[in-house]
Design an enzyme around this catalytic site. Structure first.
Site, PDB file in Angstrom:
ATOM      1  CD  GLN A  88     -31.580 -10.023  20.918  1.00 13.48           C
ATOM      2  OE1 GLN A  88     -32.547 -10.466  20.330  1.00 13.48           O
ATOM      3  NE2 GLN A  88     -31.561  -8.787  21.368  1.00 13.48           N
ATOM      4  CD  GLU A 132     -32.669  -5.752  16.735  1.00 12.20           C
ATOM      5  OE1 GLU A 132     -32.213  -6.841  17.103  1.00 12.20           O
ATOM      6  OE2 GLU A 132     -33.332  -5.618  15.684  1.00 12.20           O
ATOM      7  CG  ASP A 182     -29.139  -7.861  18.386  1.00 10.86           C
ATOM      8  OD1 ASP A 182     -28.171  -7.586  17.668  1.00 10.86           O
ATOM      9  OD2 ASP A 182     -29.429  -7.208  19.407  1.00 10.86           O
ATOM     10  N   GLY A 189     -48.062  -8.270   1.041  1.00 10.46           N
ATOM     11  CA  GLY A 189     -48.286  -9.089  -0.154  1.00 10.46           C
ATOM     12  C   GLY A 189     -49.434  -8.577  -0.995  1.00 10.46           C
ATOM     13  N   GLY A 190     -49.968  -9.450  -1.821  1.00  7.41           N
ATOM     14  CA  GLY A 190     -51.014  -9.046  -2.759  1.00  7.41           C
ATOM     15  C   GLY A 190     -52.420  -9.096  -2.185  1.00  7.41           C
TER      16      GLY A 190
HETATM   17  N1  COA Z   1     -10.759 -12.414  27.720  1.00  7.80           N
HETATM   18  C1  COA Z   1     -10.120 -11.257  27.441  1.00  7.80           C
HETATM   19  N2  COA Z   1     -10.638 -10.282  26.675  1.00  7.80           N
HETATM   20  C2  COA Z   1     -11.880 -10.505  26.177  1.00  7.80           C
HETATM   21  C3  COA Z   1     -12.604 -11.674  26.429  1.00  7.80           C
HETATM   22  C4  COA Z   1     -11.988 -12.666  27.234  1.00  7.80           C
HETATM   23  N3  COA Z   1     -12.589 -13.811  27.532  1.00  7.80           N
HETATM   24  N4  COA Z   1     -13.791 -11.573  25.810  1.00  7.80           N
HETATM   25  C5  COA Z   1     -13.822 -10.370  25.190  1.00  7.80           C
HETATM   26  N5  COA Z   1     -12.656  -9.722  25.412  1.00  7.80           N
HETATM   27  C6  COA Z   1     -12.281  -8.410  24.909  1.00  7.80           C
HETATM   28  C7  COA Z   1     -12.229  -8.329  23.407  1.00  7.80           C
HETATM   29  O1  COA Z   1     -11.068  -8.924  22.939  1.00  7.80           O
HETATM   30  C8  COA Z   1     -12.272  -6.815  23.208  1.00  7.80           C
HETATM   31  O2  COA Z   1     -10.992  -6.305  23.433  1.00  7.80           O
HETATM   32  P1  COA Z   1     -10.288  -5.186  22.468  1.00  7.80           P
HETATM   33  O3  COA Z   1     -11.294  -4.090  22.308  1.00  7.80           O
HETATM   34  O4  COA Z   1      -9.089  -4.776  23.271  1.00  7.80           O
HETATM   35  O5  COA Z   1      -9.954  -5.826  21.191  1.00  7.80           O
HETATM   36  C9  COA Z   1     -13.141  -6.338  24.375  1.00  7.80           C
HETATM   37  O6  COA Z   1     -13.273  -7.468  25.243  1.00  7.80           O
HETATM   38  C10 COA Z   1     -14.516  -5.818  24.056  1.00  7.80           C
HETATM   39  O7  COA Z   1     -15.131  -6.496  23.002  1.00  7.80           O
HETATM   40  P2  COA Z   1     -16.217  -5.741  22.099  1.00  7.80           P
HETATM   41  O8  COA Z   1     -16.791  -6.727  21.169  1.00  7.80           O
HETATM   42  O9  COA Z   1     -15.608  -4.520  21.496  1.00  7.80           O
HETATM   43  O10 COA Z   1     -17.326  -5.326  23.191  1.00  7.80           O
HETATM   44  P3  COA Z   1     -18.157  -3.965  23.332  1.00  7.80           P
HETATM   45  O11 COA Z   1     -19.008  -4.165  24.526  1.00  7.80           O
HETATM   46  O12 COA Z   1     -17.303  -2.753  23.328  1.00  7.80           O
HETATM   47  O13 COA Z   1     -19.065  -3.910  22.010  1.00  7.80           O
HETATM   48  C11 COA Z   1     -20.750  -4.721  20.475  1.00  7.80           C
HETATM   49  C12 COA Z   1     -20.256  -4.649  21.925  1.00  7.80           C
HETATM   50  C13 COA Z   1     -21.931  -5.641  20.445  1.00  7.80           C
HETATM   51  C14 COA Z   1     -21.163  -3.311  20.014  1.00  7.80           C
HETATM   52  C15 COA Z   1     -19.616  -5.262  19.576  1.00  7.80           C
HETATM   53  O14 COA Z   1     -19.154  -6.477  20.119  1.00  7.80           O
HETATM   54  C16 COA Z   1     -20.040  -5.490  18.140  1.00  7.80           C
HETATM   55  O15 COA Z   1     -20.196  -4.554  17.356  1.00  7.80           O
HETATM   56  N6  COA Z   1     -20.208  -6.759  17.761  1.00  7.80           N
HETATM   57  C17 COA Z   1     -20.541  -7.148  16.391  1.00  7.80           C
HETATM   58  C18 COA Z   1     -21.988  -6.854  16.041  1.00  7.80           C
HETATM   59  C19 COA Z   1     -22.940  -7.489  16.995  1.00  7.80           C
HETATM   60  O16 COA Z   1     -22.959  -8.676  17.224  1.00  7.80           O
HETATM   61  N7  COA Z   1     -23.831  -6.648  17.515  1.00  7.80           N
HETATM   62  C20 COA Z   1     -24.997  -7.100  18.206  1.00  7.80           C
HETATM   63  C21 COA Z   1     -24.820  -7.393  19.596  1.00  7.80           C
HETATM   64  S1  COA Z   1     -26.344  -8.061  20.153  1.00  7.80           S
END
Ligand code: COA
Length: 415
Positions: A17, A139, A168, A247-248
């Site tokens: 998001q 979030e 988010d 607020g106030g």
């Molecule tokens: N091709 C190949 N690999 C890809 C890719 C693509 N096109 N797009 C993503 N990937 C890989 C990433 O490189 C990562 O690999 P790695 O773990 O080996 O380095 C993997 O996919 C997963 O990415 P990640 O961001 O860890 O996803 P997740 O689903 O495990 O975590 C979140 C999701 C949101 C918790 C995490 O991305 C995060 O903390 N983001 C920052 C904060 C944030 O935006 N949070 C709010 C989300 S609404």
């Protein structure tokens, strides 16, 4: 008509998001947003909270309008080469992967700078530098860590998260502002830069008034506009303020006619100082206008609970819309508690383009929230979200890839 961000190309490496909110906004302002997704899977939200089997979820569609979708495995060497070409031809890379993911993919800030020194690299992370910088964050974690949860809810209940996605979507908005500002600065420096919007920081920014109150509390040991005053004890941290106004001008949520069966038959009522005589007249308490226990804002702070109880006797005799109509005649600030059902059918929100009906080839028609920012010279037309990989060939051709190259990438399962 031209758009504010015409000619700006965004490499959209966002998911879920926070990041997608940001890039959707940039697309609405006219940027060409190319969303890069993993072949076969795509953004996880395409399949989350589905209401129609095999159709992209509303979660996905409502955050990814006006974008193009390219599938690309950026961990395979030939996928990395395509990404390098994209980096060379885009103005901004936006990402919200877990900390370190872009580096692990081989695209460090230094490498991106080598490829394109004008590139702006914009990131959402859960936390900025510090003990939690490596954490994955969603979030509600940000709402808790940014001060929203400890200050939301009622005094006798646990901390509460709010339905507004301030962690988010709130952070996505902050990031969008950072990106546009960096683009502006690039006009004079010619250089790109890193833009970081940590979710904790964005939530805290939105909770600024609570840090204000923390300092007031430490100095005076009391917050007179909070519901704890005058009967209860204040601790050493800002307490939850229920529905008190930030607020106030004291305010509270009051029942309206029908509250017994309608969970949203309520109105937010603000006893703004200048309209106090009007409030007294409307509720039939003219004697309060000159009564020294009620006549001044400071005196009223001691009696807010009975005052709102008395006003509620009046609001309970009216529907929230009847009450609004009467109160608005006297400029008394108030607002109906609107349900999502009421908002979905709100004619004025539809006319202004804030509620929009979109047609999607797989799911059919659905409602979404359009661009809440209205610009006279850069209007927004909301177009549907892309299917997974819908624009892969189109974008690769624009990058100079021929049919044979594209076929080879497909055979390798890179796109
Ligand atoms: N091709 C190949 N690999 C890809 C890719 C693509 N096109 N797009 C993503 N990937 C890989 C990433 O490189 C990562 O690999 P790695 O773990 O080996 O380095 C993997 O996919 C997963 O990415 P990640 O961001 O860890 O996803 P997740 O689903 O495990 O975590 C979140 C999701 C949101 C918790 C995490 O991305 C995060 O903390 N983001 C920052 C904060 C944030 O935006 N949070 C709010 C989300 S609404």
């Amino acid at each position: 008509m031209s758009k504010a961000l015409d000619g700006v190309r965004i490499l959209d490496f966002t998911h879920v998001q926070s990041g997608p909110t940001c890039t959707q906004l940039l697309a609405w302002f006219g940027a060409d947003v190319i969303k890069v997704e993993r072949a076969g899977e795509g953004d996880a939200t395409r399949g989350q909270l589905r209401d129609i089997p095999d159709a992209d979820s509303l979660y996905f569609t409502m955050l990814n309008h006006n974008k193009r979708s390219v599938t690309l495995d950026t961990k395979k060497p030939s996928g990395k080469r395509v990404l390098e070409t994209l980096i060379k031809t885009c103005d901004v890379l936006v990402e919200n992967f877990a900390p370190g993911a872009l580096d692990r993919m081989g695209f460090t800030w230094e490498r991106i700078q080598e490829l394109n020194p004008k590139m702006i690299v914009a990131s959402v992370k859960g936390f900025g530098p510090g003990p939690y910088e490596d954490c994955k964050v969603y979030e509600n974690v940000a709402q808790c860590a940014g001060g929203a949860a400890s200050t939301t809810g009622f005094d006798d209940g646990p901390p509460m998260v709010t339905g507004a996605q301030i962690g988010d979507s709130g952070t996505g908005l902050h990031l969008a502002l950072g990106i546009v500002t960096a683009l502006y600065q690039r006009n004079t420096t010619g250089r790109g830069q890193k833009v970081l919007a940590p979710m904790q920081d964005a939530v805290l920014n939105l909770c600024r008034v609570k840090l204000r109150d923390q300092q007031r509390l430490e100095r005076t040991h009391v917050l007179k506009e909070y519901p704890q005053y005058p009967d209860s004890h204040f601790g050493d941290a800002v307490p939850r303020a229920g529905n008190a106004s930030g607020g106030g001008q004291p305010g509270w949520i009051l029942k309206c006619k029908g509250w017994e069966t309608d969970p949203n038959a309520y109105i937010y009522f603000i006893t703004q100082g200048p309209v106090w005589p009007a409030v007294c007249k409307v509720i039939g308490e003219e004697g309060w206008i000159d009564d020294e226990a009620y006549a001044t804002p400071a005196a009223r702070l001691l009696h807010l609970k009975p005052i709102f109880k008395r006003i509620e006797q009046w609001t309970m005799s009216k529907t929230k819309f009847e009450a609004m109509e009467i109160l608005n005649q006297y400029d008394i600030p108030c607002g109906p508690i609107l349900s999502m059902k009421e908002i979905a059918h709100d004619e004025s929100l539809r006319r202004s383009g804030t509620i929009v009906e979109v047609d999607h080839p797989v799911r059919g028609k659905y409602l979404t929230v359009g661009n809440p920012i209205k610009m006279s010279d850069s209007p927004t037309e909301v177009t549907r979200s892309p299917l997974l990989g819908e624009h892969t060939e189109e974008v690769l051709s624009e990058l100079g890839y021929g049919a044979a190259d594209i076929a080879a990438l497909r055979a390798e399962k890179v796109i």
